[in-house]
Scaffold this active site. Sequence first.
Site, PDB file in Angstrom:
ATOM      1  N   ASN A   1       2.827  -5.293  11.032  1.00  0.00           N
ATOM      2  CA  ASN A   1       2.987  -6.468  11.911  1.00  0.00           C
ATOM      3  C   ASN A   1       4.204  -7.308  11.531  1.00  0.00           C
ATOM      4  O   ASN A   1       4.362  -8.420  12.025  1.00  0.00           O
ATOM      5  CB  ASN A   1       1.713  -7.328  11.883  1.00  0.00           C
ATOM      6  CG  ASN A   1       1.414  -7.887  10.499  1.00  0.00           C
ATOM      7  OD1 ASN A   1       2.225  -7.764   9.590  1.00  0.00           O
ATOM      8  ND2 ASN A   1       0.256  -8.510  10.341  1.00  0.00           N
TER       9      ASN A   1
ATOM     10  N   GLU B   1       1.977 -13.694   7.259  1.00  0.00           N
ATOM     11  CA  GLU B   1       1.571 -13.019   8.488  1.00  0.00           C
ATOM     12  C   GLU B   1       2.314 -13.639   9.679  1.00  0.00           C
ATOM     13  O   GLU B   1       2.879 -14.740   9.568  1.00  0.00           O
ATOM     14  CB  GLU B   1       0.056 -13.178   8.667  1.00  0.00           C
ATOM     15  CG  GLU B   1      -0.779 -12.578   7.539  1.00  0.00           C
ATOM     16  CD  GLU B   1      -0.886 -11.046   7.608  1.00  0.00           C
ATOM     17  OE1 GLU B   1       0.087 -10.372   7.999  1.00  0.00           O
ATOM     18  OE2 GLU B   1      -1.957 -10.540   7.237  1.00  0.00           O
TER      19      GLU B   1
ATOM     20  N   ASP C   1       2.529 -11.911  -4.217  1.00  0.00           N
ATOM     21  CA  ASP C   1       1.255 -12.351  -3.662  1.00  0.00           C
ATOM     22  C   ASP C   1       0.067 -11.836  -4.474  1.00  0.00           C
ATOM     23  O   ASP C   1       0.217 -10.969  -5.340  1.00  0.00           O
ATOM     24  CB  ASP C   1       1.125 -11.923  -2.184  1.00  0.00           C
ATOM     25  CG  ASP C   1       1.602 -10.498  -1.939  1.00  0.00           C
ATOM     26  OD1 ASP C   1       1.745  -9.741  -2.910  1.00  0.00           O
ATOM     27  OD2 ASP C   1       1.831 -10.153  -0.776  1.00  0.00           O
TER      28      ASP C   1
HETATM   29  C1  F6R Z   1       2.618  -6.509  -1.187  1.00  0.00           C
HETATM   30  C2  F6R Z   1       3.071  -7.204   0.001  1.00  0.00           C
HETATM   31  C3  F6R Z   1       2.975  -6.623   1.372  1.00  0.00           C
HETATM   32  C4  F6R Z   1       3.356  -5.147   1.443  1.00  0.00           C
HETATM   33  C5  F6R Z   1       3.208  -4.624   2.868  1.00  0.00           C
HETATM   34  C6  F6R Z   1       3.504  -3.144   2.957  1.00  0.00           C
HETATM   35  O1  F6R Z   1       2.832  -7.306  -2.341  1.00  0.00           O
HETATM   36  O2  F6R Z   1       3.526  -8.270  -0.152  1.00  0.00           O
HETATM   37  O3  F6R Z   1       3.800  -7.366   2.226  1.00  0.00           O
HETATM   38  O4  F6R Z   1       4.664  -4.987   1.007  1.00  0.00           O
HETATM   39  O5  F6R Z   1       1.908  -4.853   3.326  1.00  0.00           O
HETATM   40  O6  F6R Z   1       2.543  -2.435   2.232  1.00  0.00           O
HETATM   41  P1  F6R Z   1       2.676  -0.868   2.012  1.00  0.00           P
HETATM   42  O7  F6R Z   1       3.848  -0.667   1.127  1.00  0.00           O
HETATM   43  O8  F6R Z   1       1.396  -0.488   1.338  1.00  0.00           O
HETATM   44  O9  F6R Z   1       2.859  -0.245   3.353  1.00  0.00           O
END
Ligand code: F6R
Length: 263
Positions: A136, A143, A67
Site C-alpha cells: 500500500n 500507512e 518501527d
Molecule cells: C519494516 C517496515 C515495513 C516493511 C514493508 C515491506 O520495518 O518498516 O515498512 O519494510 O512492510 O515488508 P517486506 O519487506 O516484508 O515486504
Amino acid sequence: MQVVILDSPEAVAEYGAQIFIRQLKKQPHSVLGLATGSTPVALYQKLIDANQKNEISFRDVTTYNLDEYLGLEGDHPQSYRHFMNQQLFDHIDIDKTRTYVPPGSASNPIQACDEYEQMIAASGGINIQLLGIGRNGHIGFNEPSSGLLSRTRVKTLTQETIDDNARFFSEDEYQPHLSITMGIGTILDSQQVVLLATGSSKADAIYRAVEGPMSASCPASALQMHQNAVIVIDEAAAANLEHREFYKHIERENQKLLAQLGN
Ligand code: F6R
C-alpha cells in the site's frame, strides 16, 4: 530520486549492501537506520559476510530501527527487536547497547516516541536509512494518510498490513494492530535513503512512489522530496514504471562516470 533497476533480488541485495559497506568504510562511526521485513534479509546476510571477512566493522556504529509492534516485549519472537538480533546483530561485532528499536513495551508510548526522536538527534542524525515498501506504499509503519512530515508516533496498522504480516504469526498468536514508527519527516531527515523492493506484488506501490503524485495516500512518494533517495528494485517491481528505460540509461551513465572517477 535515483532509480536503479536490476535483474534479480540477489542483485538488489548486493547493490544495497555495497552502499552500506562504502558508508562504513568511509565513516566507521556511522548512524544507520534499519528496517525489518523479508526484503532486507539478503542485504543483512551480505553485511554479516563482509563483517566476518573483516571488510567492515560495526564496532563504532549506532543503529535505529524504523518501527516496532506496540505491546510486544523485545524478547517476543515476533518483535522487531528479536528479528534484528536474529537477522543481523547477533552475527556482527556491534555493541548491542547502541542498537535502538522503538520500545514496543513502553509504559508511556507517547513519551517514548518523543524520546526516540531526541535520541536520533543526539546521535547526530541518521547517515543512511534503509527502507522496504508495503504493497500500500507504506514506509516504516506510516500507512496511507500519514502526514508527510510526521515524526515518530503511535500508528494504527491497516488491515492490509496486518494481513500481509500475518505470515509471521502462528494462528492462535496475538498480532498487534498498533505500532511505534519513525515518521515520514523523521525518515526524510536522513542524509541518504535506500529503498529496496523486489517482486511483482510491489510493482504498483513502486509506480505510485516514483511516478505518482506526491500524496499521503502513498507515503513512499514523499521520498520524491528527498535530496538523496536511491530506489533499488528488480525488474518485477519495476514493471509498471513508465520511464524504466530512461532510469536504466541514467544508471549506465552513472556507472560510466564513477568508473572514470576511479570509484
Ligand atoms: C519494516 C517496515 C515495513 C516493511 C514493508 C515491506 O520495518 O518498516 O515498512 O519494510 O512492510 O515488508 P517486506 O519487506 O516484508 O515486504
